[in-house]
Structure formats: C-alpha cells, structure tokens
Write an enzyme that holds these catalytic residues in place. Structure first.
Site, PDB file in Angstrom:
ATOM      1  N   LYS A  81       0.839  -1.200   0.000  1.00  0.00           N
ATOM      2  CA  LYS A  81       0.000   0.000   0.000  1.00  0.00           C
ATOM      3  C   LYS A  81       0.878   1.255   0.000  1.00  0.00           C
ATOM      4  O   LYS A  81       0.604   2.220  -0.713  1.00  0.00           O
ATOM      5  CB  LYS A  81      -0.934  -0.006   1.230  1.00  0.00           C
ATOM      6  N   GLN A 125      -3.929  -1.609   9.893  1.00  0.00           N
ATOM      7  CA  GLN A 125      -3.922  -2.920   9.241  1.00  0.00           C
ATOM      8  C   GLN A 125      -4.472  -3.990  10.192  1.00  0.00           C
ATOM      9  O   GLN A 125      -3.991  -4.136  11.315  1.00  0.00           O
ATOM     10  CB  GLN A 125      -2.483  -3.272   8.810  1.00  0.00           C
ATOM     11  N   ASP A 148     -10.585   3.363   4.785  1.00  0.00           N
ATOM     12  CA  ASP A 148     -10.969   1.946   4.629  1.00  0.00           C
ATOM     13  C   ASP A 148     -12.493   1.792   4.609  1.00  0.00           C
ATOM     14  O   ASP A 148     -13.012   0.741   4.279  1.00  0.00           O
ATOM     15  CB  ASP A 148     -10.392   1.101   5.786  1.00  0.00           C
TER      16      ASP A 148
END
Ligand code: NAP
Length: 319
Positions: A81, A125, A148
């Site tokens: 990412k 994460q 997200d």
C-alpha cells in the site's frame, strides 16, 4: 485473508450446464477482466489529480498506515500500500507498534493521527493482536479520515445512498464493472459471502438507486440452502467466500459475468480464487482472474479514497 486448503471445499453441483458454443458450435471462452490493467489506469488518473492537488494546496495527500506486531502477511500488505502511494505521488507514513502494545496506546496513536492536519487518511492494518479490539479502533478513526470505510458513520452514508468513502474491495469491483461497460441496472446479481469487508457493502452499493447500481441483488452465505440454484440465476456472480475454487463452471449461468474476489493460497504455494477458473471460463462471458483481477483494484481504491479525503479536508469537491 489468505486461507489454506484443508481438504476439498468444492461444493457439489447438482447439474451440468455444459459449455457455451457459438453458431459454428465452437466453445466460447470468457473474456478476462484485467484488473491489473484497470488498476494501472485508475492509478495514473489519481497521480494526475495528486499533482494538481499538490499545486493547489502545497501538500501531497497523505495516508498514515498503522501496523501492530510483526505478522508477515500484514507487513506485505502495508508495504504494498505504501509503495502504491509512493508510485502515485501520495505521501505515506508508517506507524509501527509492537505486538505487545496496549489498546490505549493504539487508540492514542489513532487520536494523534486524527488530530494531525498533515494526515488525510488513516489505515490500521487488520488483524490486530488478540489483546486489541478492532471494533474500538474502527470507532476511534475520524470518519473524515476513514479511507478503509469501516466506520459505522461511513457505512451509514453508504446505506443512505450518499456515500463519502466506499470500501476498497467493493469499490474496486464496481469500477471493474463500470470500466468494462458491464451494465448492472435490472440485472440479477448474486453475491456469495456477506462479510462487512466485501459482500455486505457491495450488496448495498449495487442495489442502490442510480448509475452503476439498480441491480436486483441476492446475498448468499454459509446457511444458504441450494447455493448452486441461486448462483445459476445470476447475470453477474460475485464470489467472496474464502474457499478455494468453491464455485465451479456448472454453477454458472452461460454468459454470466463472474467476479472472483477470493485469494486462497494452497498447500503447494499456488494462489487461486473462490471460482474454479478452468471450468468457469468455458461458461461465463467475462471473468476476473486470480491473481490479477479484483486484488490490484483494492489498493487503487485506497489511493482514491486518500485523495478524496485530502480534497474534502481542504473544502474541495471531489469527482
Ligand atoms: P469472510 O469474512 O471469511 O466471509 C466469508 C463469507 O463467505 C461469509 O459470509 C460466509 O458465510 C460465506 N461462506 C463461507 N463458506 C460458505 C459456503 N460454503 N457457502 C456459502 N457461503 C459461504 O471473508 P471475506 O473477508 O469476505 O473474504 C472473502 C475472500 O475474499 C477471501 O478469500 C479473501 O482473502 C478475499 N479478499 C480479497 C480481497 C482482494 O483485494 N481481492 C479483499 C478482501 C477479501 P457466513 O457469514 O455464514 O459465515
């Protein structure tokens, strides 16, 4: 997110629908929907917008990634990412915490990033160590930085039909359909899997009123009887199950579009989807491969959300 094949997970089809044939009786093979190429196109569009944003606002859109512990798969996801940010002209920063970190330490980090005006998007994460609550972390992220799209406020806006951020994998799937000019309006879409990450939000997005949606959506899960009958009704079949090659060609309506979200690593090291590609490709009209289908789109949409977050935080409109 990468499962291991334990035994054979394949569901048993009840009927064999055979392959599609053209007028000459030759077998037709589905078009491959090249997520890698589409993601590359999306990233170059984002890169252009990021340059313009830098010129207007004097800063690059900035994604802050929080990684707790040393899980190798999570390390790779975060690394990829951040690399994608770098290549696209976005800023990224890494906030590493030890596996032994306390929940309050983690929440303090999130609060610090919330308050930092140089940070536009926050990504924590998952999975987190067992000592930390993912739910509390999701709730702690400022909804304006929720790239997200897990926060209930963000989800509420999606349900409301006024989305701010879309979750990355469902947004990537919708982009594949848009850019491949696959109509969803009035189509029967069957999604296998109802997770909060993929199936649930995607079902809301595709059943909304409006462009790139307007589908009749069925959501199947592990308690759905007669799964193959539902699958065989689908004009667009989306598999997000986490079971290697669970959907076989005989469960697919001839000519259907198949989107395979699954990423499953087998004991022999191969990575396969939730769809048995070899049989599906003979029946479908179009199909995403694994790897190289939905996967690359997920990161591209994270970058898009970061750019959008930056624009919104600077009082700009985003399109
Ligand atoms: P998940 O949270 O484990 O959810 C799996 C869903 O599949 C659940 O709703 C489950 O039903 C359903 N399911 C399980 N076995 C089933 C069966 N035999 N028949 C029908 N439904 C069944 O998984 P996820 O996070 O959504 O991920 C799904 C797959 O997509 C995984 O392979 C993951 O690695 C992959 N993935 C890929 C990307 C990408 O970027 N390409 C992103 C995210 C996920 P219940 O709700 O009843 O348990």
């Amino acid at each position: 997110m990468v499962g291991q094949r334990q035994s054979t997970n394949r569901m048993q089809p009840t009927q064999n629908v055979g392959t599609r044939r053209n007028q000459e009786g030759l077998n037709l093979v589905a078009k491959r929907l090249d997520g890698k190429a589409i993601a590359s196109q999306v990233r170059s569009e984002i890169a252009e917008k990021a340059i313009k944003f830098l010129a207007r606002e004097g800063m690059k859109p900035h994604l802050a990634a929080v990684l707790v512990g040393d899980d190798p798969a999570s390390q790779i996801y975060v690394k990829n990412k951040r690399l994608a940010c770098e290549k696209t002209g976005l800023e990224s920063s890494l906030h590493l915490l030890p596996a032994t970190t306390s929940q309050s330490n983690l929440l303090e980090t999130v609060e610090r990033l919330n308050a930092d005006p140089s940070v536009n998007g926050i990504l924590v994460q998952f999975p987190l160590p067992k000592s930390c609550s993912e739910r509390e972390v999701v709730l702690a992220i400022d909804p304006l930085k929720d790239v997200d799209a897990f926060h209930p406020y963000t989800v509420g806006l999606i349900v409301d039909g006024t989305p701010r951020f879309l979750p990355c994998t469902p947004a990537g799937i919708q982009q594949i359909l848009i850019r491949e000019k696959i109509e969803t309006a009035g189509k029967e879409v069957v999604i296998v899997g109802r997770s909060h990450l993929v199936g649930r939000p995607l079902s809301i997005m595709l059943s909304q009123k409006g462009p790139h949606a307007d589908a009749t959506v069925t959501v199947c899960h592990s308690r759905t009887p007669n799964l193959e009958q539902h699958c065989r009704r689908a004009d667009i079949l989306i598999a997000a199950i986490g079971r290697p090659e669970a959907i076989t060609g005989s469960m697919i309506k001839p000519g259907a579009v198949v989107i395979d979200v699954g990423i499953n690593r087998l004991a022999d090291g191969r990575v396969v989807g939730d769809v048995e590609f070899e049989s599906a490709v003979q029946v479908a009209s179009a199909i995403t491969p694994v790897p190289g289908g939905v996967g690359p789109m997920t990161i591209a949409m994270l970058l898009e959300n970061t750019l959008k977050a930056a624009a919104l935080q600077h009082g700009e409109k985003f399109n």
